[in-house]
Structures are given as C-alpha cells and as structure tokens.
Design an enzyme around this catalytic site. Structure first.
Site, PDB file in Angstrom:
ATOM      1  N   HIS A  44      77.671  85.943  -0.331  1.00 41.12           N
ATOM      2  CA  HIS A  44      77.343  85.526   1.034  1.00 41.12           C
ATOM      3  C   HIS A  44      75.841  85.300   1.184  1.00 41.12           C
ATOM      4  O   HIS A  44      75.071  86.249   1.088  1.00 41.12           O
ATOM      5  CB  HIS A  44      77.830  86.630   1.983  1.00 41.12           C
ATOM      6  CG  HIS A  44      77.596  86.357   3.422  1.00 41.12           C
ATOM      7  ND1 HIS A  44      76.739  87.104   4.191  1.00 41.12           N
ATOM      8  CD2 HIS A  44      78.118  85.411   4.247  1.00 41.12           C
ATOM      9  CE1 HIS A  44      76.754  86.652   5.431  1.00 41.12           C
ATOM     10  NE2 HIS A  44      77.573  85.626   5.497  1.00 41.12           N
ATOM     11  N   ARG A  45      75.446  84.042   1.327  1.00 39.58           N
ATOM     12  CA  ARG A  45      74.025  83.646   1.354  1.00 39.58           C
ATOM     13  C   ARG A  45      73.353  84.002   0.024  1.00 39.58           C
ATOM     14  O   ARG A  45      72.159  84.284  -0.021  1.00 39.58           O
ATOM     15  CB  ARG A  45      73.290  84.270   2.537  1.00 39.58           C
ATOM     16  CG  ARG A  45      74.039  84.112   3.867  1.00 39.58           C
ATOM     17  CD  ARG A  45      73.289  84.684   5.039  1.00 39.58           C
ATOM     18  NE  ARG A  45      74.177  84.862   6.192  1.00 39.58           N
ATOM     19  CZ  ARG A  45      73.823  85.417   7.331  1.00 39.58           C
ATOM     20  NH1 ARG A  45      72.575  85.832   7.501  1.00 39.58           N
ATOM     21  NH2 ARG A  45      74.693  85.553   8.321  1.00 39.58           N
ATOM     22  N   ASP A  68      75.143  78.087   4.140  1.00 43.91           N
ATOM     23  CA  ASP A  68      75.287  77.448   5.451  1.00 43.91           C
ATOM     24  C   ASP A  68      74.451  76.171   5.405  1.00 43.91           C
ATOM     25  O   ASP A  68      73.239  76.244   5.181  1.00 43.91           O
ATOM     26  CB  ASP A  68      74.764  78.383   6.539  1.00 43.91           C
ATOM     27  CG  ASP A  68      75.440  79.743   6.466  1.00 43.91           C
ATOM     28  OD1 ASP A  68      76.636  79.827   6.773  1.00 43.91           O
ATOM     29  OD2 ASP A  68      74.765  80.725   6.070  1.00 43.91           O
ATOM     30  N   HIS A 128      70.868  79.780   7.422  1.00 46.86           N
ATOM     31  CA  HIS A 128      71.887  80.318   8.326  1.00 46.86           C
ATOM     32  C   HIS A 128      71.552  80.126   9.803  1.00 46.86           C
ATOM     33  O   HIS A 128      72.362  79.613  10.569  1.00 46.86           O
ATOM     34  CB  HIS A 128      72.122  81.808   8.061  1.00 46.86           C
ATOM     35  CG  HIS A 128      73.136  82.395   8.987  1.00 46.86           C
ATOM     36  ND1 HIS A 128      72.793  82.974  10.197  1.00 46.86           N
ATOM     37  CD2 HIS A 128      74.486  82.438   8.925  1.00 46.86           C
ATOM     38  CE1 HIS A 128      73.887  83.369  10.823  1.00 46.86           C
ATOM     39  NE2 HIS A 128      74.931  83.061  10.063  1.00 46.86           N
ATOM     40  N   GLU A 169      79.514  76.044   4.165  1.00 43.54           N
ATOM     41  CA  GLU A 169      79.853  76.053   5.590  1.00 43.54           C
ATOM     42  C   GLU A 169      79.037  75.007   6.339  1.00 43.54           C
ATOM     43  O   GLU A 169      77.820  74.909   6.146  1.00 43.54           O
ATOM     44  CB  GLU A 169      79.549  77.443   6.185  1.00 43.54           C
ATOM     45  CG  GLU A 169      79.832  77.485   7.686  1.00 43.54           C
ATOM     46  CD  GLU A 169      79.545  78.839   8.334  1.00 43.54           C
ATOM     47  OE1 GLU A 169      79.269  79.825   7.617  1.00 43.54           O
ATOM     48  OE2 GLU A 169      79.594  78.878   9.574  1.00 43.54           O
ATOM     49  N   GLN A 186      84.117  75.370   4.460  1.00 38.68           N
ATOM     50  CA  GLN A 186      84.461  76.376   5.477  1.00 38.68           C
ATOM     51  C   GLN A 186      83.740  76.020   6.765  1.00 38.68           C
ATOM     52  O   GLN A 186      82.616  75.488   6.738  1.00 38.68           O
ATOM     53  CB  GLN A 186      84.035  77.771   5.013  1.00 38.68           C
ATOM     54  CG  GLN A 186      82.643  77.777   4.428  1.00 38.68           C
ATOM     55  CD  GLN A 186      81.950  79.117   4.423  1.00 38.68           C
ATOM     56  OE1 GLN A 186      82.340  80.046   5.138  1.00 38.68           O
ATOM     57  NE2 GLN A 186      80.883  79.234   3.651  1.00 38.68           N
TER      58      GLN A 186
HETATM   59  O1  G3P Z   1      80.874  81.920   6.097  1.00 37.53           O
HETATM   60  C1  G3P Z   1      81.426  83.176   6.195  1.00 37.53           C
HETATM   61  C2  G3P Z   1      80.491  83.928   7.015  1.00 37.53           C
HETATM   62  O2  G3P Z   1      79.251  83.635   6.431  1.00 37.53           O
HETATM   63  C3  G3P Z   1      80.484  83.483   8.438  1.00 37.53           C
HETATM   64  O3  G3P Z   1      79.489  84.107   9.125  1.00 37.53           O
HETATM   65  O4  G3P Z   1      77.437  83.870  10.385  1.00 37.53           O
HETATM   66  O5  G3P Z   1      77.339  84.749   8.082  1.00 37.53           O
HETATM   67  O6  G3P Z   1      77.788  82.350   8.466  1.00 37.53           O
HETATM   68  P1  G3P Z   1      77.944  83.752   9.002  1.00 37.53           P
HETATM   69 CA    CA Z   2      78.357  81.347   6.346  1.00 37.23          CA
END
Ligand code: G3P
Ligand code: CA
Length: 327
Positions: A47-48, A76, A89, A167, A202
């Site tokens: 994640h990131r 993102d 993000h 995303e 996503q």
């Molecule tokens: O993309 C999954 C999760 O990352 C969604 O939340 O705000 O961290 O992009 P966010």
């Molecule tokens: Ca995300």
C-alpha cells in the site's frame, strides 16, 4: 455428571464449534476466483509501497516493496497541470512534501495545479524522517514525487516483474485519465498475456471502473468501499454493483467480517480489504475469508501468510542501496 450438566457442555461445545467450522469451511472461497483471474492468493498489495519503512509512493518505498517480494505495488494515480501521470495519495502536497517552503503562496492548491517541473522540485521524503525518527534515513531527504513511468520502471526491473494495483484518485477531476493510464501501461507491456494477472485497476468511483471495463475489459477491476458508501448504500447493494463493474471489492477493514466476505465470494468476487498493518489484523483477515490485503507492511504480510522468512531490515536496506531497481 448429571444429564443436565452433560447437555450444557454439549450445547457449549456446539456453540463454539459452529462458528469455528463456519469460518474454516468458507475461508478460502475466493481462491477459485483469484485463480481464474490469475491473481496471487493470498495477495499482498504494498500500500503506497513499503510505506511503513520508507516515504509513501516514492522510489524508495516501491523498490523496497519489490525487493521483499510484494505481489503488487499499490499507487494512487493523479495528473499534473501539464498532463503527467504521477503517484500521490492526497489532494494537496502539504502532508508529504515541502510545498509550504518551496511554494508558500500555493501550498493549499491541489496537485493538479502544479506542472511536473514544479512537482519535481519538491522533497517528498523529509516529512517521513520527521514523523518517524526511528525509521528515518538520510537518503529519504532526496526522495521525489514519482511519475507513473518511473513506477513502471521499478516494477519491470529485474527478471520478475511486479504487479501494479493502480487506483484512480478523484477521477472526476482528471477526465480521460483512464484512457491515458491504459495507453501508458499498454506501451510497457502490462496489457499483454505475458503479464496476465500483474495489473489491477481499483477505484472508489463506479464511473471510473465502468470506463476501465469499456476500455480494457480483460484487466481485473476492484471496487473500493469506504464506510460512508456502506452506510449510504448498504453492503449488499454495493456487492451487486461490484458484480456489474468489477471482479473484486476492496472494503475498508470493518467490512471484511465473515458475513461480508461470504456475500462477496457468493457473488464471484475476490475480497482485498484495506489497510491491514498489524499481524493480528492480517491473520484475522485471512481467517475471516479475505483473499489478501492492502498493507503498509508488505514485509510483515508475506511472513504472516507463510510466504517468506521475517525480514532483516538492516540487510534489506543494504540490498536496496546496492540494487539498481528502476534507477
Ligand atoms: O486503494 C486501497 C486503499 O489504498 C484505499 O484507501 O485512501 O489509502 O487510497 P487510500
Ligand atoms: Ca489507494
């Protein structure tokens, strides 16, 4: 023992065993769907990037995620004022860069108001050193915002391409971003059969997922669900929508209980909850039926899932410094 005490023990045992059996019997229902889609199971989405160990969505966090063996580099995607796709993000640059120092009059502006040349001047790593001194490293001070093409360079470096789990962030602000994303990924081979299962789109936006479905129907899509969406529309309705738009859901962790994963699996969807950062959350998530997780701690998730030995962080940094991944 009296007949009544025996009966009470039997009822107690049934009350304990039934839920345990329910969870055990259904926990891997998503494996079949994942296999059909060519997705790893259970999947680890960095994640990131490896954002517990390095500043999020920078080359450092993605290089480390790749080195430890995460299945997917999660990012993102937004667009600069002059049309460059980048990984970031937040809507603004305030939290993760020194925009307030470099552009004091424009610090509150959204990222879409900055050209790539302006973005490339920002320090995207010192905030991490200040916020997490126990994980700080001097080299982070030179971290920069990453362009999509640089992220792809990292993902494709070495003989084992990493997956990309991308995303569209606030896609209503970036008309045409889906087509542009697909064009770039296609140029780099991510739509070819040899990278089947290595790309997932996503979004929290149904409209964005619909565009992906029309433009690149063979690439798996995941409908992200937050608490507000579930409160407003109801989980069952969203699963129904996801079935039309996507092959999976990405619910916030609170909506990945067994009754949620069962419903999604029954609709033929995989379940990738976000963001599970503790060992117990990752374990519980799997026990409840999740088919993987978005996590800041990809190195921990791979160990919890029994896919690698615990990471020696000092050795990892030596390897990262010596590696030329995507440079
Ligand atoms: O993309 C999954 C999760 O990352 C969604 O939340 O705000 O961290 O992009 P966010
Ligand atoms: Ca995300």
């Amino acid at each position: 023992m009296s007949r009544w005490r025996t009966r009470a023990w039997q009822l107690g045992a049934v009350a304990l065993l039934l839920p345990a059996g329910y969870l055990t019997l259904h926990r891997d229902d998503g494996a079949v769907t994942a296999q059909r889609l060519g997705l790893p199971f259970p999947a680890v989405m960095a994640h990131r990037g490896a954002s517990y160990l390095a500043p999020e969505e920078t080359a450092w966090s993605y290089r480390v995620a790749k080195l430890v063996g995460a299945d997917y580099l999660e990012a993102d995607i937004q667009r600069s004022k002059d049309g460059v796709l980048i990984a970031l993000h937040d809507d603004t640059l305030l939290r993760t860069t020194n925009v307030a120092t470099v552009f004091p009059d424009r610090a509150q502006q959204p990222v879409s108001e900055f050209t790539w040349e302006e973005l490339s001047r920002l320090d995207a790593g010192s905030w991490f050193n200040a916020k997490f001194p126990d994980r700080a490293r001097p080299e982070f001070a030179s971290a920069r915002i990453l362009r999509l093409d640089q992220l792809i360079d990292i993902a494709l470096a070495s003989d084992k391409p990493s997956g990309l789990y991308l995303e569209t962030k606030a896609p209503e602000r970036f008309p045409g971003i889906e087509a542009e994303l697909i064009r770039q990924l296609e140029r780099r081979g991510y739509l070819s059969p040899s990278l089947h299962g290595k790309l997932v789109f996503q979004s929290f936006s149904a409209a964005s997922l619909l565009l992906f479905k029309q433009l690149a129907p063979t690439i798996p899509r995941v409908y992200l669900l937050d608490e507000e969406m579930v409160r407003r529309d109801g989980f069952a309705t969203l699963v129904g929508q996801a079935r039309e738009l996507a092959q999976g859901i990405g619910p916030v962790g609170y909506y990945a209980y067994p009754w949620h994963t069962r419903r999604a699996h029954a609709a033929g969807l995989v379940v990738h909850p976000y963001t599970l950062n503790q060992g117990w959350q990752l374990r519980l998530g799997r026990w409840f039926g999740a088919d993987g997780a978005f996590t800041d701690r990809c190195e921990l998730a791979l160990t919890v899932y029994g896919r690698r030995s615990p990471v020696d962080v000092a050795a990892l940094w030596r390897e990262a410094a010596a590696s030329s991944l995507g440079q």
